[in-house]
Scaffold this motif. Structure first.
Motif, short mmCIF file in Angstrom:
data_model
loop_
_atom_site.label_atom_id
_atom_site.label_comp_id
_atom_site.label_asym_id
_atom_site.label_seq_id
_atom_site.Cartn_x
_atom_site.Cartn_y
_atom_site.Cartn_z
N LEU A 1 -19.32 4.42 0.45
CA LEU A 1 -17.91 4.76 0.71
C LEU A 1 -17.04 3.52 0.63
CD1 LEU A 1 -15.82 6.96 1.97
CD2 LEU A 1 -16.18 5.60 4.02
N VAL A 2 -17.47 2.45 1.29
CA VAL A 2 -16.69 1.21 1.30
C VAL A 2 -16.57 0.66 -0.13
CG1 VAL A 2 -16.69 -1.20 2.08
CG2 VAL A 2 -17.16 0.66 3.70
N GLY A 3 -17.67 0.66 -0.87
CA GLY A 3 -17.62 0.19 -2.26
C GLY A 3 -16.63 0.99 -3.08
N ASP A 4 -16.68 2.31 -2.95
CA ASP A 4 -15.76 3.17 -3.69
C ASP A 4 -14.31 2.94 -3.27
OD1 ASP A 4 -17.95 4.28 -4.97
OD2 ASP A 4 -17.96 6.11 -3.75
N ALA A 5 -14.09 2.77 -1.97
CA ALA A 5 -12.73 2.63 -1.45
C ALA A 5 -12.09 1.29 -1.82
CB ALA A 5 -12.73 2.79 0.07
N TYR A 6 -12.88 0.24 -1.93
CA TYR A 6 -12.35 -1.10 -2.15
C TYR A 6 -12.52 -1.63 -3.57
CZ TYR A 6 -11.63 -1.88 2.86
OH TYR A 6 -11.18 -1.81 4.16
N ARG A 7 -13.33 -0.98 -4.39
CA ARG A 7 -13.67 -1.50 -5.72
C ARG A 7 -12.44 -1.82 -6.58
NH1 ARG A 7 -17.51 1.69 -6.45
NH2 ARG A 7 -19.04 0.19 -5.81
N HIS A 8 -11.40 -1.00 -6.47
CA HIS A 8 -10.23 -1.22 -7.33
C HIS A 8 -9.48 -2.52 -6.99
CE1 HIS A 8 -8.31 0.72 -3.86
NE2 HIS A 8 -7.17 0.20 -4.28
N TYR A 9 -9.79 -3.13 -5.84
CA TYR A 9 -9.15 -4.40 -5.47
C TYR A 9 -9.82 -5.61 -6.11
CZ TYR A 9 -6.56 -1.99 -1.76
OH TYR A 9 -5.73 -1.16 -1.05
N VAL A 10 -11.04 -5.47 -6.58
CA VAL A 10 -11.79 -6.61 -7.11
C VAL A 10 -11.02 -7.34 -8.20
CG1 VAL A 10 -13.92 -7.35 -8.25
CG2 VAL A 10 -14.02 -5.70 -6.35
N PRO A 11 -10.52 -6.66 -9.23
CA PRO A 11 -9.77 -7.40 -10.26
C PRO A 11 -8.50 -8.06 -9.71
CG PRO A 11 -10.35 -5.21 -11.06
CD PRO A 11 -10.68 -5.25 -9.59
N ARG A 12 -7.85 -7.41 -8.77
CA ARG A 12 -6.61 -7.94 -8.22
C ARG A 12 -6.82 -9.23 -7.42
NH1 ARG A 12 -2.84 -4.37 -4.31
NH2 ARG A 12 -3.47 -2.81 -5.83
N ILE A 13 -7.88 -9.27 -6.62
CA ILE A 13 -8.08 -10.45 -5.78
C ILE A 13 -9.10 -11.43 -6.37
CG2 ILE A 13 -7.35 -9.20 -3.72
CD1 ILE A 13 -10.23 -9.19 -2.78
N GLY A 14 -9.79 -11.01 -7.43
CA GLY A 14 -10.72 -11.91 -8.10
C GLY A 14 -12.06 -12.06 -7.39
N ALA A 15 -12.35 -11.18 -6.47
CA ALA A 15 -13.61 -11.22 -5.71
C ALA A 15 -13.77 -9.89 -4.99
CB ALA A 15 -13.57 -12.36 -4.68
N GLU A 16 -14.99 -9.68 -4.49
CA GLU A 16 -15.20 -8.49 -3.66
C GLU A 16 -14.47 -8.68 -2.34
OE1 GLU A 16 -19.39 -7.83 -3.10
OE2 GLU A 16 -19.46 -6.52 -4.86
N PRO A 17 -13.70 -7.68 -1.90
CA PRO A 17 -13.10 -7.76 -0.57
C PRO A 17 -14.18 -7.88 0.50
CG PRO A 17 -12.10 -6.01 -1.85
CD PRO A 17 -13.31 -6.47 -2.62
N GLY A 18 -13.80 -8.46 1.64
CA GLY A 18 -14.75 -8.68 2.73
C GLY A 18 -15.59 -7.47 3.11
N PRO A 19 -14.98 -6.29 3.26
CA PRO A 19 -15.79 -5.12 3.65
C PRO A 19 -16.90 -4.77 2.67
CG PRO A 19 -13.48 -4.70 4.07
CD PRO A 19 -13.55 -5.98 3.27
N MET A 20 -16.75 -5.13 1.40
CA MET A 20 -17.79 -4.84 0.42
C MET A 20 -18.99 -5.78 0.59
SD MET A 20 -15.60 -4.01 -3.04
CE MET A 20 -17.04 -3.54 -4.02
N ARG A 21 -18.80 -6.86 1.33
CA ARG A 21 -19.85 -7.86 1.52
C ARG A 21 -20.68 -7.62 2.78
NH1 ARG A 21 -16.35 -13.38 0.47
NH2 ARG A 21 -15.40 -12.73 -1.51
#
Length: 155
Positions: A24-44
Motif C-alpha cells: 500500500l505504501v509503495g503504491d501510494a508514494y511511488r508517483h513521488y519518486v521522480p519528483r523528489i529523485g529518491a524513494e520517500p521515507g515511508p517507502m524505506r
C-alpha cells in the motif's frame, strides 16, 4: 470501527498486515519518486518493525487495505509518522478521515499538539495540511530527504 460514508473499517494493524502495508505504501508514494529523485521515507521503512512497535492503524474496505496511519505518541504531542491512502481511494475523503482520527487519538492521549512532516516537494500535501490548520515549524534533512515539519495545536 467504521469510518466515513465509504464503509471502511478502521483497526489496529496486526503482524500479518506488514506485507500488505508495504505494498500500500509503495503504491501510494511511488508517483513521488521522480519528483523528489529518491524513494520517500515511508517507502524505506520495514513495516514488520513498524507494526511491532505499535501505533499503526489500517483502513479496510471489502477485506482490502485501503489506508494506513502510523502514530507515535510523545509526552506533549502525537506525531503522524505516516498517512497513506491507496491510489484508487485517493480523492474520496479517506485521507481526511485518517487525519481526523489521528487528531482524535492525540486528544485522547492528552497531547496539546499534533505534528507531522512531509517532503518539501510534496506541495499538494503542504496545501492540505495548511487547510487543516497545520503550520510550518521548521525544515531539515533526514535520511537525505528535505522535510517540512508542521504542527497543529489541539484545543
Amino acid at each position: 470501527m467504521k469510518i466515513g460514508d465509504g464503509g471502511a473499517t478502521f483497526r489496529p494493524a496486526r503482524a500479518g498486515d506488514a506485507a500488505a502495508i508495504a505494498r500500500l505504501v509503495g503504491d501510494a508514494y511511488r508517483h513521488y519518486v521522480p519528483r523528489i529523485g529518491a524513494e520517500p521515507g515511508p517507502m524505506r521503512d520495514d513495516y514488520a518493525e513498524v507494526v511491532a512497535r505499535g501505533g499503526v492503524w489500517v483502513a479496510e474496505l471489502d477485506d482490502q487495505l485501503v489506508g494506513l496511519l502510523v502514530l507515535v505518541t510523545a509526552s506533549d504531542h502525537v506525531l503522524v509518522e505516516n498517512v497513506a491512502v491507496a491510489p484508487e481511494r485517493q480523492g474520496h475523503g479517506l485521507g481526511r478521515q485518517l487525519l481526523d482520527f489521528a487528531e482524535e487519538r492525540a486528544r485522547e492521549a492528552g497531547a496539546g499538539e499534533i505534528r507531522l512532516y512531509t517532503h518539501e516537494r510534496m506541495t499538494e500535501n503542504l496545501a492540505i495540511y495548511a487547510e487543516r490548520g497545520y503550520r510550518e515549524t521548521h525544515r531539515d534533512t533526514m535520511r537525505g530527504l528535505h522535510r517540512v515539519h508542521l504542527a497543529k495545536p489541539l484545543g
